[in-house]
Enzyme design. Structure first.
Site, PDB file in Angstrom:
ATOM      1  CD  GLU A  76      -2.986   1.224   2.477  1.00  0.00           C
ATOM      2  OE1 GLU A  76      -3.777   1.875   2.511  1.00  0.00           O
ATOM      3  OE2 GLU A  76      -2.386   0.236   3.552  1.00  0.00           O
ATOM      4  CG  ASP A  77       1.619   3.091   3.052  1.00  0.00           C
ATOM      5  OD1 ASP A  77       0.689   3.415   2.301  1.00  0.00           O
ATOM      6  OD2 ASP A  77       1.260   2.807   4.306  1.00  0.00           O
TER       7      ASP A  77
END
Length: 239
Positions: A76-77
């Site tokens: 996600e990051d």
């Protein structure tokens, strides 16, 4: 600050046959892809997945769960992909990371009781493996423990979400200690005055209880000395 060796020791104690090298490999991978990222607290971002993995280790979960804790934000990051996770750590862990990532993308827009229950059911339905929920709960717990660094509006939103969604989920899974801590942390930001009043009451009761215990100890010690017996004998018995 939590260290990787602390986590390895906890996992090894709970699961002597655990693949500790896989955990070390996940730590190195997470450190590489999160390099340069910093949390609002000013700490390296890596501290967060490390703490999440530590919570999972304390919960005595298996090495796959701990590895997922270290990797849960990578897709996600960072630039890491699910395909990379599978190539390096296998299909099982890739599925766990994917499950946590999907839950993180759900937007909770209301605190209405019926809607909150629908969200809880959605999370349970999405999670084919219960370990996905355990990792997400550990993630939320650490985020709540460090919520002070966020702006007030974000604090309120996350605290309300925690109270409506994640604390009841922990309760449903029979994790009373986690439910209580999540509720306690949420109350600190949603009802700060009530929280402070409650904290003061608890502190006063604790102080009163400690004073009472000390008084009882002094009385017992004095009476034992009068009876010609030492405190050591009373505590440990005669040799």
């Amino acid at each position: 600050m939590l260290r990787l060796n602390d986590i390895l020791d906890r996992v090894a104690a709970a699961h002597p046959e655990a693949d500790l090298e896989l955990i070390q490999k996940a730590y190195v991978f997470s450190a590489k892809v999160h390099q340069g990222q910093v949390r609002l607290s000013g700490e390296p971002y890596l501290d967060h997945p490390l703490e999440v993995a530590g919570i999972l280790a304390d919960m005595r979960l298996d090495e796959a769960s701990v590895v997922t804790g270290l990797l849960h934000d990578t897709v996600e990051d960072t630039h890491a992909t699910l395909q990379e996770i599978q190539a390096h750590f296998g299909a099982e862990i890739a599925q766990l990371v994917d499950g946590v990532t999907k839950i993180s993308k759900i937007t909770f827009s209301t605190s209405a009781e019926r809607q909150a229950e629908n969200f809880r059911k959605m999370i349970l339905a999405m999670s084919k493996d219960i370990r996905v929920i355990m990792v997400k709960l550990a993630d939320r717990l650490h985020n709540m423990r460090t919520l002070e660094y966020l702006p007030p509006d974000r604090q309120q939103k996350i605290a309300q979400e925690t109270l409506d969604i994640y604390a009841p989920l922990a309760n449903r899974l029979g994790m009373g200690w986690l439910k209580v801590e999540l509720e306690d942390l949420a109350l600190r930001y949603l009802k700060p005055e009530a929280y402070q009043e409650l904290s003061d009451r608890v502190a006063k009761r604790r102080q009163a209880r400690e004073r009472y215990i000390q008084e009882v100890k002094q009385i017992l010690t004095r009476e034992l000395q009068r009876a010609g017996r030492s405190t050591t004998w009373w505590l440990y018995g005669s040799s």
